[in-house]
Design an enzyme around this catalytic site. Sequence first.
Site, PDB file in Angstrom:
ATOM      1  N   LYS A 147       0.821  -1.217   0.000  1.00 44.37           N
ATOM      2  CA  LYS A 147       0.000   0.000   0.000  1.00 44.37           C
ATOM      3  C   LYS A 147       0.853   1.266   0.000  1.00 44.37           C
ATOM      4  CE  LYS A 147      -4.206  -2.013   1.881  1.00 44.37           C
ATOM      5  NZ  LYS A 147      -5.183  -2.081   2.987  1.00 44.37           N
TER       6      LYS A 147
ATOM      7  N   ARG B 169      -2.352 -10.030   6.100  1.00 45.05           N
ATOM      8  CA  ARG B 169      -2.873 -10.216   4.740  1.00 45.05           C
ATOM      9  C   ARG B 169      -1.841  -9.653   3.765  1.00 45.05           C
ATOM     10  NH1 ARG B 169      -5.866  -7.176   1.022  1.00 45.05           N
ATOM     11  NH2 ARG B 169      -7.400  -8.375  -0.213  1.00 45.05           N
TER      12      ARG B 169
END
Length: 245
Positions: free
Chosen positions: A188, A223
């Site tokens: 991200k 994750r």
Amino acid sequence: MGIVNVTPDSFSDGGKYADSKSAVNHALEMINDGADIIDLGAQSTRPGYTEITPEEEWSRLEEVLSELRKKTDIPISVDTYFPYVAEKSIENGTDIINDVSGAFSDEMYSIIESSNAGWVVMHNGAGGVKEISEFFNKIITDCNIKEQLCLDMGIGFGKTYEQNLELIANVKKYKKEGVPLLLATSRKRVIATASNEPDAEKRIFGNIAADTAAILSGVDIIRLHDVKNEIKGIRTADEIKRWIR
């Protein structure tokens, strides 16, 4: 939790696993590399994404889920906020619904409660430690299925760079006893900025650093996209965590 995006437009690997054969093979590779859960996603939630219909999302998922379920017994999660897709997924062997809506849905709650599936509920929007703690308290209070819940602080979903870092660094201040906590920072923007790495696939070291900080503070599930290269860092952090007194 290994991520398999069955999408043409995901920010980091869009289009790579859009057909069922490549998606299933990628999931099996992740399992071989050590993934404990596979998370299937058929709609990108990258900044500026275009929402698709529940029917289109399910059409992307159906064959992949069916074929993968035949080949593995490990838990399969489906990343969706559509009750229709959640219900269809559970009927076809999904164990967990990973819901990024950031809202409590009576319809979704009813599906989860009656199916006994796991439910990852994510905070979506701006907020720091105080806001996430309050949101988690509300979700736990509103639910009568605490044993089926997993919570996610929502890194990268409407939060500032500073809020993302604050949440990664201060897990102990908002984690709720008896409820697993999931961290999803993989590739991200917060990792790109902190590590000065524009290439999403080269953010491995930045992710391991973030994962380690969060694991030592109490995160239970990571994750991620790159199981093969990140799992060694995750396992080492988990071993160190056992010695914290």
